[in-house]
Scaffold this motif. Structure first.
Motif, PDB file in Angstrom:
ATOM      1  N   PRO A 117       2.287  -6.338  -5.883  1.00 22.81           N
ATOM      2  CA  PRO A 117       1.722  -4.994  -6.044  1.00 22.81           C
ATOM      3  C   PRO A 117       2.302  -3.982  -5.067  1.00 22.81           C
ATOM      4  O   PRO A 117       2.447  -4.249  -3.871  1.00 22.81           O
ATOM      5  N   VAL A 118       2.631  -2.835  -5.590  1.00 21.12           N
ATOM      6  CA  VAL A 118       2.990  -1.670  -4.790  1.00 21.12           C
ATOM      7  C   VAL A 118       1.761  -0.774  -4.785  1.00 21.12           C
ATOM      8  O   VAL A 118       1.380  -0.229  -5.819  1.00 21.12           O
ATOM      9  N   THR A 144      -3.855  -1.210   3.499  1.00 22.13           N
ATOM     10  CA  THR A 144      -2.927  -2.041   2.739  1.00 22.13           C
ATOM     11  C   THR A 144      -1.955  -1.217   1.902  1.00 22.13           C
ATOM     12  O   THR A 144      -1.224  -1.757   1.072  1.00 22.13           O
ATOM     13  N   ALA A 145      -1.920   0.094   2.109  1.00 21.02           N
ATOM     14  CA  ALA A 145      -1.133   0.973   1.242  1.00 21.02           C
ATOM     15  C   ALA A 145       0.366   0.867   1.500  1.00 21.02           C
ATOM     16  O   ALA A 145       0.816   0.814   2.643  1.00 21.02           O
ATOM     17  N   HIS A 174       0.815   4.549   8.704  1.00 25.73           N
ATOM     18  CA  HIS A 174       2.029   5.362   8.680  1.00 25.73           C
ATOM     19  C   HIS A 174       2.753   5.239   7.348  1.00 25.73           C
ATOM     20  O   HIS A 174       3.968   5.415   7.280  1.00 25.73           O
ATOM     21  N   ALA A 175       2.031   4.946   6.285  1.00 34.23           N
ATOM     22  CA  ALA A 175       2.669   4.780   4.980  1.00 34.23           C
ATOM     23  C   ALA A 175       3.342   6.082   4.563  1.00 34.23           C
ATOM     24  O   ALA A 175       2.815   7.169   4.809  1.00 34.23           O
ATOM     25  N   PRO A 176       4.509   5.997   3.918  1.00 37.07           N
ATOM     26  CA  PRO A 176       5.189   7.206   3.433  1.00 37.07           C
ATOM     27  C   PRO A 176       4.328   7.964   2.432  1.00 37.07           C
ATOM     28  O   PRO A 176       3.459   7.392   1.775  1.00 37.07           O
ATOM     29  N   ARG A 177       4.580   9.271   2.305  1.00 35.18           N
ATOM     30  CA  ARG A 177       3.798  10.116   1.408  1.00 35.18           C
ATOM     31  C   ARG A 177       4.710  10.868   0.436  1.00 35.18           C
ATOM     32  O   ARG A 177       4.835  12.094   0.498  1.00 35.18           O
ATOM     33  N   HIS A 218       7.449  -4.276   0.098  1.00 41.67           N
ATOM     34  CA  HIS A 218       6.171  -3.645  -0.226  1.00 41.67           C
ATOM     35  C   HIS A 218       5.299  -3.383   0.986  1.00 41.67           C
ATOM     36  O   HIS A 218       4.178  -2.918   0.851  1.00 41.67           O
ATOM     37  N   GLY A 219       5.784  -3.674   2.175  1.00 47.15           N
ATOM     38  CA  GLY A 219       5.164  -3.133   3.360  1.00 47.15           C
ATOM     39  C   GLY A 219       3.972  -3.867   3.928  1.00 47.15           C
ATOM     40  O   GLY A 219       3.405  -3.444   4.906  1.00 47.15           O
TER      41      GLY A 219
END
Length: 337
Positions: A117-118, A144-145, A174-177, A218-219
């Motif tokens: 999952p992304v 978890t984003a 710090h997830a990208p936006r 997926h981070g």
């Protein structure tokens, strides 16, 4: 493989609005998006707002796709027709434990033809961390984003924006936006990267060979496994109530009824016909007691057999709500006479 996108966010954060931007952007880059929507009792309400934006939209009503709607979700995904350029977006309901759901989607053997999952998480700048006893759940949905979107930034002061940003920084988020077009481009690249691979094992092997880190795409990792048969929602239990509405209601009476809902009802939504435009259906939603109701026209037809409303919250005063709905019918009768 087919890219698997998980769209998450607390009740009223703007997930459906996000999809209204994202789905056209996905089609612009040549992708073929399909959508599964999970929501309390009647997911068809939100599905109506997406008509025409995706090749298919499957509503799944239930309290949680990790448990209450799990088999229906897995059945739909396992029977998915994997084709080139297709992408599946799962919109989770507003009280989903995203860690549990990610693990379910990652570990289920029947879903190996989907990528891991992304996750795209939505947060509402006006209400972020103003959920009282639900703040922890809201934070968990963001941790978890893979990507983050912040809604209603234009409705808050610079001080509030700064407060939200600091809160996210303090939480280590710090997830990208990316914008919708940027996100569509990223997902198109993922689709191209995985198109020739038969399943996740092949994707993981390819990444092992290239960088030694099979999770970097997926981070976040899923090394820990929970027992889904013992899934516990007692820490953030929500109830819901579905009520049929009169065939026609007064716009002013409906707005007054929604404004007077008890504060334990943190979201109300539904489909209604209004006496000032009786030929048209409207979708309405009310996020909490601080904001007015939103009414959006959807045309002369509806997926639903009759007007209805769904109320969601930690406690639902059923008698009060049913009395209010009965008063709507009475108000209409007074106006008609």
């Amino acid at each position: 493989m087919t890219p698997l996108i998980l769209l998450a966010g607390f009740l009223g954060a703007g997930k459906t609005t996000c999809l209204q931007r994202l789905l056209p952007a996905l089609r612009e880059v040549g992708l073929d998006p399909h959508v599964i929507i999970n929501d309390y009792q009647n997911a068809r309400v939100d599905a109506q707002l997406l008509d025409g934006l995706a090749a298919s939209i499957l509503p799944i009503s239930g309290s949680c796709v990790c448990c209450g709607s799990r088999e229906e979700l897995l059945g739909a995904m396992e029977s998915f027709d994997h084709q080139p350029e297709r992408i599946l977006v799962v919109e989770a309901n507003g009280t989903t434990d995203t860690e549990e759901l990610i693990e379910l989607l990652s570990l289920e053997p029947g879903l190996r033809r989907f990528t891991l999952p992304v996750q795209i998480s939505l947060i509402d700048a006006k209400r972020w961390q103003k959920r009282f006893w639900h703040n922890a759940l809201e934070r968990d949905q963001v941790r978890t984003a893979s990507y983050l979107q912040i809604s209603r930034l234009d409705e808050v002061s610079p001080a509030r924006r700064e407060h939200v940003e600091k809160s996210l920084t303090d939480l280590g988020i710090h997830a990208p936006r990316p914008s919708a077009p940027e996100l569509a481009t990223l997902l198109a690249a993922l689709t191209a990267d995985t198109a020739a691979l038969p399943d996740r094992a092949a994707f993981a092997h390819a990444h092992d060979c290239e960088c030694g880190d099979p999770d970097h795409h997926h981070g976040h990792d899923h090394d820990h496994v929970h027992d889904h048969t013992n899934h516990d929602h007692t820490a953030h239990h929500f109830a819901s109530l579905q009520v049929a509405l009169p065939a026609l209601v007064s716009r002013a009476a409906l707005e007054a009824f929604l404004d007077a809902l008890p504060e334990t009802v943190i979201r109300a939504k539904g489909v209604v016909r209004l006496d000032d435009s009786p030929e048209d259906y409207h979708v309405f939603q009310k996020v909490d007691r601080f904001d007015g109701a939103q009414l959006l026209p959807i045309g002369k037809t509806s997926r639903l057999a009759e007007p209805l409303a769904v109320f969601i919250g930690p406690e639902i005063p059923e008698d009060t709500i049913r009395a209010g709905v009965a008063a709507l019918a009475g108000e209409r009768a007074v106006i008609s006479s």
